[in-house]
Design a protein around this motif. Sequence first.
Motif, short mmCIF file in Angstrom:
data_model
loop_
_atom_site.label_atom_id
_atom_site.label_comp_id
_atom_site.label_asym_id
_atom_site.label_seq_id
_atom_site.Cartn_x
_atom_site.Cartn_y
_atom_site.Cartn_z
N GLY A 83 0.76 -1.21 0.01
CA GLY A 83 0.03 0.00 -0.06
C GLY A 83 0.85 1.19 -0.06
N GLN A 84 1.87 1.39 0.78
CA GLN A 84 2.74 2.69 0.78
C GLN A 84 3.57 2.67 -0.56
OE1 GLN A 84 3.12 4.01 3.62
NE2 GLN A 84 4.26 5.68 2.94
N ALA A 85 3.90 1.66 -1.14
CA ALA A 85 4.63 1.82 -2.46
C ALA A 85 3.44 2.25 -3.52
CB ALA A 85 5.06 0.40 -2.95
N LEU A 86 2.11 1.59 -3.54
CA LEU A 86 1.24 2.06 -4.59
C LEU A 86 0.82 3.59 -4.04
CD1 LEU A 86 -1.41 -0.88 -4.44
CD2 LEU A 86 0.23 -0.26 -6.18
N ARG A 87 0.86 4.07 -3.09
CA ARG A 87 0.42 5.21 -2.66
C ARG A 87 1.34 6.69 -2.86
NH1 ARG A 87 -2.00 7.09 2.95
NH2 ARG A 87 0.18 6.84 3.93
N GLU A 88 2.85 6.31 -2.91
CA GLU A 88 3.83 7.00 -3.15
C GLU A 88 4.51 6.78 -4.38
OE1 GLU A 88 6.16 6.40 0.53
OE2 GLU A 88 4.99 7.09 1.76
N ASP A 89 4.57 5.65 -4.88
CA ASP A 89 5.55 5.63 -6.24
C ASP A 89 4.89 5.95 -7.31
OD1 ASP A 89 7.14 4.77 -8.31
OD2 ASP A 89 8.00 2.98 -7.26
N GLU A 90 4.83 7.19 -8.15
CA GLU A 90 4.12 7.55 -9.22
C GLU A 90 4.29 6.73 -10.25
OE1 GLU A 90 4.76 11.75 -9.83
OE2 GLU A 90 3.91 12.54 -7.68
N GLN A 91 5.52 6.35 -10.57
CA GLN A 91 5.63 5.48 -11.62
C GLN A 91 5.10 4.12 -11.76
OE1 GLN A 91 9.76 4.85 -12.37
NE2 GLN A 91 9.83 3.43 -14.29
N LEU A 92 5.08 3.59 -10.34
CA LEU A 92 4.43 2.14 -10.25
C LEU A 92 2.79 2.35 -10.39
CD1 LEU A 92 4.32 -0.87 -9.24
CD2 LEU A 92 4.22 0.13 -6.77
N GLN A 93 2.34 3.70 -9.85
CA GLN A 93 0.94 3.80 -10.05
C GLN A 93 0.58 3.95 -11.62
OE1 GLN A 93 -0.16 7.59 -8.34
NE2 GLN A 93 0.49 6.87 -6.06
N ALA A 94 1.44 4.83 -12.27
CA ALA A 94 1.27 4.86 -13.70
C ALA A 94 1.17 3.42 -14.41
CB ALA A 94 2.14 5.75 -14.47
N GLN A 95 2.22 2.71 -14.08
CA GLN A 95 2.16 1.32 -14.83
C GLN A 95 0.96 0.67 -14.52
OE1 GLN A 95 5.96 -0.34 -13.14
NE2 GLN A 95 7.11 0.74 -14.94
N ILE A 96 0.58 0.51 -13.01
CA ILE A 96 -0.57 -0.23 -12.67
C ILE A 96 -1.93 0.43 -13.22
CG2 ILE A 96 -2.23 -0.92 -10.77
CD1 ILE A 96 0.38 -1.38 -9.13
N ASN A 97 -2.11 1.52 -13.49
CA ASN A 97 -3.39 2.24 -13.87
C ASN A 97 -3.53 1.96 -15.33
OD1 ASN A 97 -4.21 3.46 -11.36
ND2 ASN A 97 -2.87 5.04 -11.62
N ARG A 98 -2.25 2.16 -16.00
CA ARG A 98 -2.28 1.78 -17.29
C ARG A 98 -2.71 0.28 -17.86
NH1 ARG A 98 2.37 3.68 -18.52
NH2 ARG A 98 3.59 1.79 -18.53
N PHE A 99 -2.01 -0.64 -17.12
CA PHE A 99 -2.49 -2.11 -17.29
C PHE A 99 -3.86 -2.37 -16.98
CE2 PHE A 99 -3.20 -6.06 -14.89
CZ PHE A 99 -2.83 -7.06 -15.98
N ALA A 100 -4.67 -1.57 -15.75
CA ALA A 100 -5.87 -1.60 -15.47
C ALA A 100 -6.56 -1.24 -16.48
CB ALA A 100 -6.02 -1.12 -14.22
#
Length: 402
Positions: A317-334
């Motif tokens: 959860g911490q990584a998902l909330r703070e890592d913008e690059q990870l957010q972009a990858q997951i959101n793009r995949f979703a």
Amino acid sequence: MRIIAAGLLLLMAAIFLVARHFEPSYPVLSYPIAFSEAAMVGGLADWFAVTALFRHPLGLPIPHTAIIPEKKNRIADNMAKFLQANFLTPDVVARRMRSFNLARAAGDFLIAPSGGGASRFRTGAGELLADILESLDPDRLGNQVRAGLKSQLDKVELSPLLGQALQSAIADKRHLPLLDNMIRWAGVALEQNEELVRDMVRQRANALVRWTGLDERLANSVLDGLYKLLAEILINPQHPLRLKVEEGLEKYAHALIYDAVTREKVEHLKHEIIDNPAVGNWWQGVWERMRLAMIDMARNPDGALSDHLGGTLSELGQALREDEQLQAQINRFARRTAVGLTSRHGGHIVQLVSETVRRWDARTISDRIEGAVGRDLQFIRINGTLVGGLVGLAIHIVDQLL
């Protein structure tokens, strides 16, 4: 609301009757008569219109009534087409997903969920894992795991790996402690079996040597020589026998990598070990103990597995909330997944809607749509009564003026 609408219509009828009765004595009552008369017309007309949508008024098969039951199949198809055209299109889904940060929302929930959601999530995951492990056939699953392990080992040629590992150990001098331990083990084994060595010397000595007692001295000399040899090999890194052993290890490492005969022998030995029933039974027992241990850990809310799962979820959860690059990858995949599902299965979704509505009987679809619209249908009747009355009154006033 039905009672109010019907009561208002009856009230207009009562006003009309009373006013008509007293109109000869009171000409001013023509205005309430005009209002109530037009109100009854408007109320009845709107009652007919509302009723005609869902059923035949008074049960009479009047044309173009009971529209929804009669046209439910066409309504189902049009509803499905409307959903597909306006909601289940890749452009609409992509636009909606683009404006929603799914990864950050998931991170916020995993870090600080409302109502103890993390605890329930962790407990539910543990229960799910335990149920899955319990539902599986232990023997069948163990055989499948063993077969998978055997299949993977069959694909791996062990000889080059062993040779490279041995070469690396020799180059880094990591074999020396092992060699020293083997020498010490040989000394301990010799000490524990001195009597066996003495008996071997006595049995091989001739009768004259035994008669003179030299066999005992000979056995002691042999033991002393062996102890001295082992001690010299242990303390002298350059002892010829030690160097000979190291040379033999280097040659064997080279043979494991490059010699076809040695590699074939190692592979043959590997297959013999894998195919040995004792090894299969041993692995079956190991797997069953692992399975039972995992079930116990999964069902224990205060156990290490639960704590580890909780910590892992918090870190995720911490990584998902703070890592913008990870957010972009997951959101793009979703987003791509949602768009792909819409493109491939949007037709199946709307087909489900259409077929479900088609299966409803006329009474069910009428009741559900009427219930969904709710009070507004009766407001139509009330408004029709009041607006009709006002229009009738206005017409009557204009008529009197002209």
